[in-house]
Design an enzyme around this catalytic site. Structure first.
Site, PDB file in Angstrom:
ATOM      1  CB  SER A 295      -0.945   0.001   1.207  1.00 16.94           C
ATOM      2  OG  SER A 295      -0.216  -0.168   2.416  1.00 16.94           O
TER       3      SER A 295
ATOM      4  CG  ASN B  92      -3.759  -4.984  12.628  1.00 18.42           C
ATOM      5  OD1 ASN B  92      -3.150  -4.851  11.558  1.00 18.42           O
ATOM      6  ND2 ASN B  92      -4.105  -6.161  13.105  1.00 18.42           N
TER       7      ASN B  92
ATOM      8  CB  THR C  50     -41.348  24.294  -9.404  1.00 18.78           C
ATOM      9  OG1 THR C  50     -42.470  24.688 -10.182  1.00 18.78           O
ATOM     10  CG2 THR C  50     -41.259  25.181  -8.171  1.00 18.78           C
ATOM     11  CG  HIS C  51     -42.081  20.751 -11.988  1.00 15.89           C
ATOM     12  ND1 HIS C  51     -42.173  19.463 -11.512  1.00 15.89           N
ATOM     13  CD2 HIS C  51     -42.864  21.507 -11.174  1.00 15.89           C
ATOM     14  CE1 HIS C  51     -42.987  19.437 -10.467  1.00 15.89           C
ATOM     15  NE2 HIS C  51     -43.417  20.657 -10.229  1.00 15.89           N
TER      16      HIS C  51
ATOM     17  CB  SER D 268     -14.864  23.677 -29.026  1.00 19.17           C
ATOM     18  OG  SER D 268     -14.819  22.756 -30.097  1.00 19.17           O
TER      19      SER D 268
ATOM     20  CE  LYS E  93     -19.972  24.910 -27.451  1.00 19.47           C
ATOM     21  NZ  LYS E  93     -19.817  23.442 -27.540  1.00 19.47           N
TER      22      LYS E  93
ATOM     23  CG  ASN F 276     -17.527  24.261 -24.206  1.00 15.67           C
ATOM     24  OD1 ASN F 276     -18.515  24.764 -24.762  1.00 15.67           O
ATOM     25  ND2 ASN F 276     -16.663  23.487 -24.837  1.00 15.67           N
TER      26      ASN F 276
ATOM     27  CD  GLU G 168     -19.922  20.634 -19.720  1.00 19.23           C
ATOM     28  OE1 GLU G 168     -19.780  19.527 -20.255  1.00 19.23           O
ATOM     29  OE2 GLU G 168     -19.718  21.703 -20.304  1.00 19.23           O
TER      30      GLU G 168
ATOM     31  CE1 TYR H  69      -5.957  -3.419   8.828  1.00 16.82           C
ATOM     32  CE2 TYR H  69      -5.083  -5.612   8.392  1.00 16.82           C
ATOM     33  CZ  TYR H  69      -5.231  -4.284   8.034  1.00 16.82           C
ATOM     34  OH  TYR H  69      -4.664  -3.829   6.868  1.00 16.82           O
TER      35      TYR H  69
ATOM     36  CD  GLN I 211      -2.965  -2.508   1.959  1.00  9.98           C
ATOM     37  OE1 GLN I 211      -2.274  -2.843   2.910  1.00  9.98           O
ATOM     38  NE2 GLN I 211      -2.754  -2.955   0.749  1.00  9.98           N
TER      39      GLN I 211
ATOM     40  CE  LYS J   4      -4.084   2.560   3.967  1.00  9.18           C
ATOM     41  NZ  LYS J   4      -4.938   1.846   4.933  1.00  9.18           N
TER      42      LYS J   4
HETATM   43  N1  ARG Z   1      -1.028  -1.345   5.081  1.00  5.72           N
HETATM   44  C1  ARG Z   1      -2.065  -1.886   5.904  1.00  5.72           C
HETATM   45  C2  ARG Z   1      -3.315  -1.041   5.835  1.00  5.72           C
HETATM   46  O1  ARG Z   1      -3.240  -0.023   5.262  1.00  5.72           O
HETATM   47  C3  ARG Z   1      -1.657  -1.953   7.327  1.00  5.72           C
HETATM   48  C4  ARG Z   1      -0.979  -3.198   7.533  1.00  5.72           C
HETATM   49  C5  ARG Z   1      -1.661  -4.114   8.428  1.00  5.72           C
HETATM   50  N2  ARG Z   1      -1.325  -5.364   7.879  1.00  5.72           N
HETATM   51  C6  ARG Z   1      -1.327  -6.465   8.545  1.00  5.72           C
HETATM   52  N3  ARG Z   1      -0.961  -7.508   7.903  1.00  5.72           N
HETATM   53  N4  ARG Z   1      -1.718  -6.538   9.783  1.00  5.72           N
HETATM   54  O2  ARG Z   1      -4.361  -1.417   6.328  1.00  5.72           O
END
Ligand code: ARG
Length: 471
Positions: free
Chosen positions: A31, A118, A167-168, A289, A295, A297, A302, A329, A334, A337
């Site tokens: 990650s 974790n 409205t509408h 454009s 044009k 825009n 948009e 966990y 993961q 994110k």
């Molecule tokens: N990179 C992981 C995450 O973003 C955290 C790692 C936890 N991994 C684990 N094998 N306990 O969630």
């Protein structure tokens, strides 16, 4: 198959393994490519953890100081873009720990005492949210300020700028432009408020929960929580490491904010079209454009509309990812994110771009006024004029409906029919004079000039309150 030596460039967890991780495993499970932006938060959390370990006597002051200064040195490396990642770094957490040990030596091997990735990652994301979501609120409030500034400018015009209310997407009743702009500001303020609520709820430190069950060591999670400025400490270690409610909540708040921005976007696409002609964009906030030379825009508007789909997708993706997870966990987490980072990044860009677009656009007062003064928009006022003279509303509605029908059928202006009408007449025909109908909108919170100063004050109070929550 991997033939790599286990100890060389091995993952931090290599101990129980005979062979090194396959490249495919590392490239699929890593990650680092997206969580390296958590470096500030990881280091901040790690320092708090070390301070806690020193405070309870698990780490000596001497060792602790070495680790703390290694963490400061690593922060410097990140800040100056000189931190070098290694192939074995799976995520930002392992990268930082690996580097601590390289810099501090043996004491570095003590940093992960009583900690798991974790609780570490849950801590880092909460810290990231506390820092970054605040800026989303800043940008929302900046857009609210622009809407209010433009509202005041519209009211300062003589007469205050009016436009047809819809409205509408059909002409309904005339409204002040200030009223219309402030309607969007109110929605934005609710968005800011929701994010403030989410920030308050996520202000809980999970550090000390360990992998899932806490530790046999005499950890004191309140010390690290206090160090990091969290309002409180987790109550349940299993919940602490598996809870991503705050991610889903922020993603919802941003999705709804994105929907509001999308609705503004759609409106500006219409307003800047030749058919409406209510506004024109500053050249700096419009695009051309590649083929059609004429044009101009409204691409910002948009994309504010289009990107709402992606913000909704980020929310639904995270909810779907969470729904099947048993405690505590799971690596699935993961996946929290990228959607979180994406939604925050995207909505900030939308807020800034729309802000610039709205701040610099020109309102076409003539087109708005012409629409606002169209005869049909007086119909409701005519019915209410009859009501004020004692007629039941349903009957008045029918009388005016007949006037509209006659006008359409005969091609005669409504005002002429009204003037000669036995129940309406010359007095009622006064309602067609320019600007009269909008002036008749006088309910508190209504769209006319009488209510405008109250609107302005109420919004100003709400803005002050929202800004106070930021500090
Ligand atoms: N990179 C992981 C995450 O973003 C955290 C790692 C936890 N991994 C684990 N094998 N306990 O969630």
């Amino acid at each position: 198959m991997s033939e790599k030596n286990v100890s060389e460039g091995a993952a931090l967890w290599h101990g129980r393994f005979d062979s090194a991780p396959a490249d495919e495993l590392m490239s699929y499970t890593e990650s680092l490519s997206f969580d390296k932006r958590l470096w500030v938060d990881d280091i901040f959390g790690s320092k708090a953890h070390v301070t806690m370990l020193i405070s309870v006597g698990i780490m000596s002051k001497d060792d602790g100081d070495k680790v703390l200064s290694a963490l400061d040195a690593i922060a410097q490396e990140f800040a100056s873009n000189t931190f070098v990642f290694e192939a074995s770094d799976e995520d930002i957490h392992t990268a930082v720990e690996r580097r601590v040990t390289q810099i501090a030596g043996e004491p570095g091997g003590r940093i992960h005492t009583g900690r798991s990735r974790n609780d570490q990652v849950a801590t880092a994301i909460r810290l990231w949210c506390k820092r970054e979501v605040r800026t989303v609120r800043d940008f929302i409030l900046a857009l609210v300020d622009t809407l209010e500034a433009r509202a005041q400018e519209a009211d300062a015009n003589n007469p205050a700028i009016r436009l047809p209310g819809y409205t509408h997407v059909q002409h309904a009743q005339p409204v002040l432009l200030s009223h219309h702009l402030r309607a969007h500001a109110w929605a934005m303020l609710r968005d800011a408020d929701r994010l403030a609520d989410a920030l308050e709820r996520l202000d809980v430190s999970p550090l000390g929960a360990g992998a899932l069950a806490g530790s046999s060591l005499p950890l004191n999670p309140s010390v690290s929580a206090r160090e990091m400025g969290f309002a409180t400490t987790f109550a349940n270690s299993l919940d602490a490491v598996s809870d991503r409610d705050f991610v889903a909540e922020i993603l919802f708040d941003i999705a709804l904010l994105g929907v509001h921005l999308s609705r503004i976007g759609e409106e500006w696409v219409l307003w800047t079209s030749a058919e409406f002609g209510f506004a024109s964009l500053d050249d700096a906030y419009a695009t051309g454009s590649s083929m059609l030379p004429q044009k101009k825009n409204a691409d910002i508007a948009e994309l504010a509309r289009g990107k709402a789909g992606r913000l909704i997708g980020n929310l639904t993706g995270v909810l779907a990812m969470l729904k099947g997870l048993p405690l505590a966990y799971n690596r699935d987490l993961q996946e929290d994110k990228e959607p979180l980072f994406d939604s925050v990044d995207q909505v900030r860009r939308a807020l800034v771009a729309l802000n610039g677009m709205i701040a610099t656009a020109t309102f076409n007062v003539d087109a708005m006024t012409k629409g606002a003064d169209a005869e049909a928009l007086v119909a409701t006022d005519l019915a209410e004029w009859l009501v004020q003279r004692g007629m039941p509303f349903r009957e008045a509605h029918a009388v005016v409906g007949k006037v509209v029908r006659d006008a359409l059928a005969s091609g005669t202006p409504m005002v002429d029919i009204v003037r000669g009408h036995p129940q309406l007449g010359a007095d009622a025909a006064q309602l067609f004079a320019p600007g009269v109908a909008v002036g008749n909108r006088r309910t508190p919170g209504a769209a006319g000039p009488e209510a405008a100063p109250v609107q302005k004050q109420r919004l100003a109070d709400a803005i002050t309150q929202a800004k106070a929550k930021l500090s």
